[in-house]
Design an enzyme around this catalytic site. Structure first.
Site, PDB file in Angstrom:
ATOM      1  N   GLU A  90      40.932-100.164  94.652  1.00 35.31           N
ATOM      2  CA  GLU A  90      39.984 -99.265  95.331  1.00 35.31           C
ATOM      3  C   GLU A  90      38.571 -99.850  95.447  1.00 35.31           C
ATOM      4  O   GLU A  90      37.609 -99.109  95.627  1.00 35.31           O
ATOM      5  CB  GLU A  90      39.927 -97.925  94.598  1.00 35.31           C
ATOM      6  N   HIS A 116      33.039 -95.288  90.504  1.00 35.39           N
ATOM      7  CA  HIS A 116      34.180 -94.455  90.897  1.00 35.39           C
ATOM      8  C   HIS A 116      35.014 -94.226  89.648  1.00 35.39           C
ATOM      9  O   HIS A 116      35.411 -95.182  88.980  1.00 35.39           O
ATOM     10  CB  HIS A 116      35.022 -95.124  91.974  1.00 35.39           C
ATOM     11  N   HIS A 138      37.386 -90.945  87.114  1.00 34.99           N
ATOM     12  CA  HIS A 138      38.225 -89.733  87.134  1.00 34.99           C
ATOM     13  C   HIS A 138      37.921 -88.845  85.946  1.00 34.99           C
ATOM     14  O   HIS A 138      38.815 -88.192  85.416  1.00 34.99           O
ATOM     15  CB  HIS A 138      39.697 -90.132  87.120  1.00 34.99           C
ATOM     16  N   HIS A 184      41.587 -86.355  92.570  1.00 35.28           N
ATOM     17  CA  HIS A 184      41.475 -87.781  92.259  1.00 35.28           C
ATOM     18  C   HIS A 184      40.294 -88.080  91.332  1.00 35.28           C
ATOM     19  O   HIS A 184      40.497 -88.573  90.234  1.00 35.28           O
ATOM     20  CB  HIS A 184      41.359 -88.518  93.602  1.00 35.28           C
TER      21      HIS A 184
END
Lengths: 250, 250, 250, 250
Positions: free
Chosen positions: C77, C96, C98, C167
């Site tokens: 990603e 990024h 979670h 996500h």
């Protein structure tokens, strides 16, 4: 190792396990009846369970007085233990603590604390809630004398656990290993039940038949399954080397 | 050890305890009034409580200015401490922090934060909520000057804790040990109350009589029960060797 | 230390902090724009953030291709980072991840994730939710190419954080220290808001004026208050010895 | 290392990971099918997963009997594993555990446990709930014989996970690494769903198309992304030095 020494050794382990598993913090205590004299029991002097060593174990009679000349400060609430041993000849070990996730069920009355998971079965089908205010009015909530402790023991009756409103719980069992296990799984059962409230819908509690079936089978203190947990928790709290199995019990 | 040295030593322990018990993280601070001069207090320089050592302790006057020539950066919100000491001659120690589980009660108004467990009694029967926006409009929410701090102290009035909307809390007590204990049990009381909301039904708060009874008895800073907690927390945060009991206090 | 070396060193620290603070687990990544070339950025090769060392840092262009001959496996990603740098010249660092307590707000629509605590102000007044299904139908939910990443960057627009449905989130900031701080306080703000839901009643969010006031003052990356957190988190994750302050920044 | 040795080595790592990630405590077990004989599988003797070493691994046939002369106590519920291997030739590894946050979904019926986060996709679109009481009445809730285990396997059918009412779950996968990953993300998906209940409003589950898309791509046991997690978890539980990649698999 003599039985009385083994019992004291296990009591140290029990203290450490209850601290490590967050059943006790600075407060909370665990005791075991003297195998040589049912009218006395062993418990730590006033000390956080995580710090207890063999030298900290004292012997008290059922009214909470030291047997012998020990003059170290004692737990204020030691009366809880004596009064339960007095009322319950079947009981060999007692825990009083304030495990956080158990507290809500002694405060709010919307959902009774009953077994929802198999490891929670040991708390029994009914967990009474004792409110010290019912008979003693405005107190500091601590069980500070024999009279209050006997009142708590009366509410406990022949159950395994009593919640104490705004305070914690008292748990009683036929062995030290079992009362520790019950004290560890009591808050877990409480969390599962709180989670079930959030899931919503109907909640399926264990049936009375299931609770009985679990007590009948496979879960004595020296069974394979119970010993596995004791050994695990003892290792986890740094007491692995202290674990020893009673020679005369399987 | 001289009293002022003992106080500074205890302040280091208090910092470490608040970090270990997750009352403070990078932010949050604790102070103690100078035993030799009620117009000044000790607090760390700008540093996360977990990292505080004796060399980091500075002395500030009640307006938040350093006593002497220390030029190290200071906590921006040090004014909270000075203004509470100014308004409250009975107060010897202050904590300001953002313990996570306390925050919801400063954000939503559906349930007041009041004692539901015995160890939460120290927060008192009423915990006011101070909203900086009420008198100061849109700010960065930090208590950045004496005027704002005095406004907070006014809301605190003679209570033990004030919640700060969207920010945290300020707690005041007659001793360092007591303000630490209150700061540790404040979030625990909050969690028990949130859990009680999930249990549902009626919530039984401690009565005013119970709260009073707890303040009267058994819980001074050098009582057996309180000392047990201080000793436990100090060990848990790695400061066991620093613990010393004041010679002139029991 | 040269600026580019300092930036890579800080990127290692940032990885470790995000792991220790449970923002990232095996997954999640943080990057920083190359100070010598705005068309490339530094990020770890495919590796859990807790394990990242200086040797694991790679340089990628804004389309996610390695600059130079590095052939080690990369984060699938990585496109998220490049597309945000491309769309936002003001952005120097991207995360990024979670973080668990942020996830519910990307799944259910009953309460928007907005700042309720002062340390959560950095997420900004509005946090958009990007649903990959809106433009790309049934995917494996991963941002696997530049087209998807640009779509996410478009939803992020000039905000600081975008939630990614089912996500996680993407966060962008003008400095590495700030994007780490925001990523740590984002889940804390989420928890405070979930707690406020349980408290019930009306929820008081930070006002737009308060959010602006916080951005204006006192919280640059090298301010006393921000540096205190960076130093604290670095120590906590075992990277205390790596902390160094840029010579040319205050 | 021979394949069978590698498999046993990975089984030790799997035990430790499940303990460290709090999927298992004293109870819970993981097994792997014998690569040289599909009619037997490897599992630990009766021991808490955290304590398992290579010497503790035993080989059992699909009815739960030891292959060879090992006489050490075995897990009471070993039948779960054998019956799933028997019914599902596609399955290579099985976990049975009681991860706390999964339990509520086997107790209350208000919200089905379905994937809401991408890492939860592996549990599949439907997670059946098996209630031992349906066919066996009041039991101690343990799967104590082949008949009960086959009934559970029948409910599992071709799904990846079955919840066991008031007890825990059984998970089955084509590789050890995958069943560990699924067991770690199953409670995380449960927590995200509980959080979404608290957020309120409509909950967006992963679509069937998304679940399928995730299974098709990028997530085999030796893919870059999966290996990253295995390596991370192994390091976290102190087994980093034991990690080795199969020579014949990529």
């Amino acid at each position: 190792m003599k039985e009385v020494e083994r019992v004291k050794n296990d009591l140290v382990i029990a203290n450490r396990i209850l601290a490590r598993e967050e059943v006790a913090d600075a407060y909370g205590h665990v005791s075991v009846r003297n195998p040589d004299n049912p009218r006395s029991f062993f418990i730590s002097r006033s000390l956080a369970p995580e710090l207890v060593t063999p030298d900290d174990i004292v012997e008290l009679d059922l009214e909470g007085n030291p047997v012998g000349s020990d003059e170290r400060p004692l737990y204020l609430e030691r009366f809880i233990h004596g009064s339960i041993y007095e009322a319950r000849p079947d009981v060999t070990a007692v825990v009083h603590a304030h495990a956080e996730d158990v507290l809500p069920f002694g405060i709010a009355n919307g959902t009774p604390l009953r077994p929802v998971i198999h490891s929670g079965s040991f708390i029994g089908a009914h967990v009474p809630v004792w409110d010290i205010a019912d008979h003693f009015g405005d107190t500091n909530l601590l069980v500070s004398n024999v009279e209050q402790a006997r009142d708590l023991a009366k509410t406990l009756a022949d159950h395994n656990v009593a919640l104490m409103r705004g305070h914690g719980f008292a748990a009683a069992s036929r062995s030290l290993i079992e009362v520790v296990r019950m004290s560890v799984y009591l808050p877990r059962n409480a969390r599962a039940l709180l989670g079930a409230r959030l899931v919503g819908g109907d909640i399926k509690f264990l049936s009375e038949g299931e609770i009985e079936a679990r007590n009948e089978k496979a879960y004595g203190p020296y069974s394979t399954a119970t010993w596995r947990a004791w050994e695990y928790w003892a290792n986890k709290c740094g007491c692995g080397r202290l674990v020893s199995r009673s020679q005369d019990k399987k």
